[in-house]
Scaffold this motif. Sequence first.
Motif, PDB file in Angstrom:
ATOM      1  N   ASN A 106       0.821  -1.212   0.000  1.00 32.36           N
ATOM      2  CA  ASN A 106       0.000   0.000   0.000  1.00 32.36           C
ATOM      3  C   ASN A 106       0.855   1.262   0.000  1.00 32.36           C
ATOM      4  O   ASN A 106       0.522   2.251  -0.661  1.00 32.36           O
ATOM      5  CB  ASN A 106      -0.926   0.004   1.219  1.00 32.36           C
ATOM      6  CG  ASN A 106      -2.034  -1.030   1.112  1.00 32.36           C
ATOM      7  OD1 ASN A 106      -2.504  -1.334   0.017  1.00 32.36           O
ATOM      8  ND2 ASN A 106      -2.456  -1.585   2.234  1.00 32.36           N
ATOM      9  N   MET A 107       1.952   1.225   0.724  1.00 32.61           N
ATOM     10  CA  MET A 107       2.802   2.414   0.807  1.00 32.61           C
ATOM     11  C   MET A 107       3.502   2.690  -0.508  1.00 32.61           C
ATOM     12  O   MET A 107       3.799   3.844  -0.837  1.00 32.61           O
ATOM     13  CB  MET A 107       3.819   2.242   1.931  1.00 32.61           C
ATOM     14  CG  MET A 107       4.474   3.537   2.389  1.00 32.61           C
ATOM     15  SD  MET A 107       5.432   3.314   3.884  1.00 32.61           S
ATOM     16  CE  MET A 107       5.901   5.024   4.211  1.00 32.61           C
ATOM     17  N   LEU A 108       3.781   1.643  -1.272  1.00 31.03           N
ATOM     18  CA  LEU A 108       4.414   1.831  -2.576  1.00 31.03           C
ATOM     19  C   LEU A 108       3.468   2.456  -3.593  1.00 31.03           C
ATOM     20  O   LEU A 108       3.910   2.906  -4.648  1.00 31.03           O
ATOM     21  CB  LEU A 108       4.923   0.494  -3.115  1.00 31.03           C
ATOM     22  CG  LEU A 108       6.220  -0.056  -2.509  1.00 31.03           C
ATOM     23  CD1 LEU A 108       6.463  -1.473  -2.992  1.00 31.03           C
ATOM     24  CD2 LEU A 108       7.400   0.834  -2.839  1.00 31.03           C
ATOM     25  N   LEU A 180       8.427  10.277   7.257  1.00 25.61           N
ATOM     26  CA  LEU A 180       8.850  10.065   8.638  1.00 25.61           C
ATOM     27  C   LEU A 180       7.869  10.675   9.633  1.00 25.61           C
ATOM     28  O   LEU A 180       7.575  10.073  10.679  1.00 25.61           O
ATOM     29  CB  LEU A 180      10.245  10.650   8.863  1.00 25.61           C
ATOM     30  CG  LEU A 180      11.426   9.921   8.216  1.00 25.61           C
ATOM     31  CD1 LEU A 180      12.721  10.632   8.563  1.00 25.61           C
ATOM     32  CD2 LEU A 180      11.493   8.471   8.668  1.00 25.61           C
ATOM     33  N   ILE A 181       7.356  11.858   9.334  1.00 22.78           N
ATOM     34  CA  ILE A 181       6.444  12.524  10.271  1.00 22.78           C
ATOM     35  C   ILE A 181       4.995  12.111  10.051  1.00 22.78           C
ATOM     36  O   ILE A 181       4.101  12.571  10.771  1.00 22.78           O
ATOM     37  CB  ILE A 181       6.567  14.053  10.152  1.00 22.78           C
ATOM     38  CG1 ILE A 181       6.099  14.539   8.778  1.00 22.78           C
ATOM     39  CG2 ILE A 181       7.992  14.504  10.436  1.00 22.78           C
ATOM     40  CD1 ILE A 181       6.097  16.050   8.628  1.00 22.78           C
ATOM     41  N   GLY A 182       4.738  11.261   9.059  1.00 22.71           N
ATOM     42  CA  GLY A 182       3.364  10.832   8.797  1.00 22.71           C
ATOM     43  C   GLY A 182       2.503  11.935   8.237  1.00 22.71           C
ATOM     44  O   GLY A 182       1.332  12.073   8.608  1.00 22.71           O
ATOM     45  N   GLY A 183       3.042  12.715   7.335  1.00 17.76           N
ATOM     46  CA  GLY A 183       2.285  13.805   6.742  1.00 17.76           C
ATOM     47  C   GLY A 183       1.568  13.386   5.478  1.00 17.76           C
ATOM     48  O   GLY A 183       1.853  12.342   4.887  1.00 17.76           O
ATOM     49  N   ALA A 184       0.608  14.218   5.056  1.00 16.17           N
ATOM     50  CA  ALA A 184      -0.136  14.023   3.814  1.00 16.17           C
ATOM     51  C   ALA A 184      -0.782  12.633   3.784  1.00 16.17           C
ATOM     52  O   ALA A 184      -1.507  12.273   4.702  1.00 16.17           O
ATOM     53  CB  ALA A 184       0.771  14.255   2.608  1.00 16.17           C
ATOM     54  N   ASP A 185      -0.493  11.843   2.747  1.00 16.11           N
ATOM     55  CA  ASP A 185      -1.141  10.537   2.598  1.00 16.11           C
ATOM     56  C   ASP A 185      -0.382   9.410   3.287  1.00 16.11           C
ATOM     57  O   ASP A 185      -0.677   8.234   3.064  1.00 16.11           O
ATOM     58  CB  ASP A 185      -1.303  10.207   1.111  1.00 16.11           C
ATOM     59  CG  ASP A 185      -0.024  10.435   0.324  1.00 16.11           C
ATOM     60  OD1 ASP A 185       1.028  10.630   0.959  1.00 16.11           O
ATOM     61  OD2 ASP A 185      -0.073  10.443  -0.915  1.00 16.11           O
ATOM     62  N   THR A 186       0.600   9.731   4.137  1.00 16.90           N
ATOM     63  CA  THR A 186       1.348   8.696   4.859  1.00 16.90           C
ATOM     64  C   THR A 186       0.936   8.610   6.329  1.00 16.90           C
ATOM     65  O   THR A 186       1.632   7.956   7.117  1.00 16.90           O
ATOM     66  CB  THR A 186       2.859   8.967   4.766  1.00 16.90           C
ATOM     67  OG1 THR A 186       3.168  10.197   5.449  1.00 16.90           O
ATOM     68  CG2 THR A 186       3.310   9.072   3.317  1.00 16.90           C
ATOM     69  N   LYS A 187      -0.185   9.229   6.697  1.00 15.38           N
ATOM     70  CA  LYS A 187      -0.585   9.258   8.113  1.00 15.38           C
ATOM     71  C   LYS A 187      -0.804   7.866   8.691  1.00 15.38           C
ATOM     72  O   LYS A 187      -0.362   7.563   9.798  1.00 15.38           O
ATOM     73  CB  LYS A 187      -1.863  10.090   8.265  1.00 15.38           C
ATOM     74  CG  LYS A 187      -1.671  11.580   8.084  1.00 15.38           C
ATOM     75  CD  LYS A 187      -2.975  12.325   8.305  1.00 15.38           C
ATOM     76  CE  LYS A 187      -2.764  13.825   8.137  1.00 15.38           C
ATOM     77  NZ  LYS A 187      -4.044  14.569   8.326  1.00 15.38           N
TER      78      LYS A 187
END
Length: 451
Positions: A106-108, A180-187
């Motif tokens: 999913n992260m890719l 790293l900070i979980g910003g945008a669509d990586t929360k």
Amino acid sequence: MADDEDEGEGGLYEEGHWIWDENANQITFISDRPVFEDEAIQMPTKVPTGAIEFKDDVDLIEQLRYRRRYQRKLKPEQPDIVTVQDCKDLALYTAPVAIQSPALINMLHIPTTDRFIKALILCCQYYLQLCSQVSDEMAQRMLDLETRVRTPYCDVVEREFGINLNDLRVLVAKEYCTMLIGGADTKKYHHMGPAKKRRSLSDKDARLFETLLRMCVQIVWLALGRKAFNQIELEVNRLFKSEIFNAVEHTLKTKYVEKMSREERNVLLGECVRTDKKLTTKSPMMNEVFCHRDIDYRMMGIGVIKMKQMPSRLKYIHNLVAGPEERYAELGVSLGIVGLPRSNFDTMLKPLPTAEDHNKYIFCFRGSLVSSISAKSSSSVKKSGTACAQPKLYADIHLPLKSEHDDTFPSSFPSEPEPPTPCNDTQRRRWLKRLQRLRRGQRASTVVKRL
């Protein structure tokens, strides 16, 4: 051949509904499955700490299966070119099952990671380009120093190369910091949860990013025509882990940094290298963000903030990182083999030989045979070696220079978000279903062995 790939599996578009995506301007399938179904296949508690080997010797049957079941299918209006998604698909297909997880897949397939991979390909491509150019020029200059005096023009050229590489590293660093900070669509991939209120899952986070980094190295290697794998792996690990914690360098013991001259270090490593104590050492990637040098603030918004006025340098970078891949040739930019016709490569993205390459091989073979029989001068041998050099798969990167108009600032900072480039959700669900099937088969075989 029996269709055993989807045996016992539902269709690709089952248990969901279709909606109109305004950003992508197309119909998108939304799965109605609960979230816990994707999270049922957790990342293994122990990821191999040694070298993660990808299966590169794929036989013809496996290639046919990959082409039939997992290779990206073209839409009627799409050109048949190599994309970053093709490199992702091939890396996932050849990766060990033990390191794969739904979170990794999913992260890719999110816009931030997509920009991160493109920026990393761009940075590594320019780094390899400089390694060949700078090393040759530096060697020639070191010889010239014995008879000539070093001129200020040498510093100007080397500084230009160094600034370009520093800016490309900043492109990678800004996306990495977002992850790293979980910003945008990586929360939802942050180790403390989307709201960052849970207990820190540092071990799980370390395994996810370690695996992601290894996957990105494989993707970059595929995108750059399967060349210089060791150089790519060494430099990527140095950038993200520093020289002290570069496990690849500790294994290979190349000492490539120590062998660099002072001039090569200034160009290839940059001016943001900081030497601290071992426990307080920051990676060179983080040092690029917090470096005390002139960084164009608009670079931090490429692909995220819509900017109306951009100089030619930023337009060039924007086209590569956030622009459409099918327009690379039209825009005159190069990102490895991305954007080239897919017909030039086989299923495993290996370049196919052409008639011109065949004739050139015959010419080189005959030339080497004649030169081995008869004694030749050194100049003729040099010409023969130049003629037999392998042709480049893709063009070099030529970043536009910073002009005087680059320092003009607008009246206000742009705040309108740029629509993200949508990732291929069909491929994402296809790899999730494959992983689920493979894990189910592994569990079944384990139960049979115990019985």
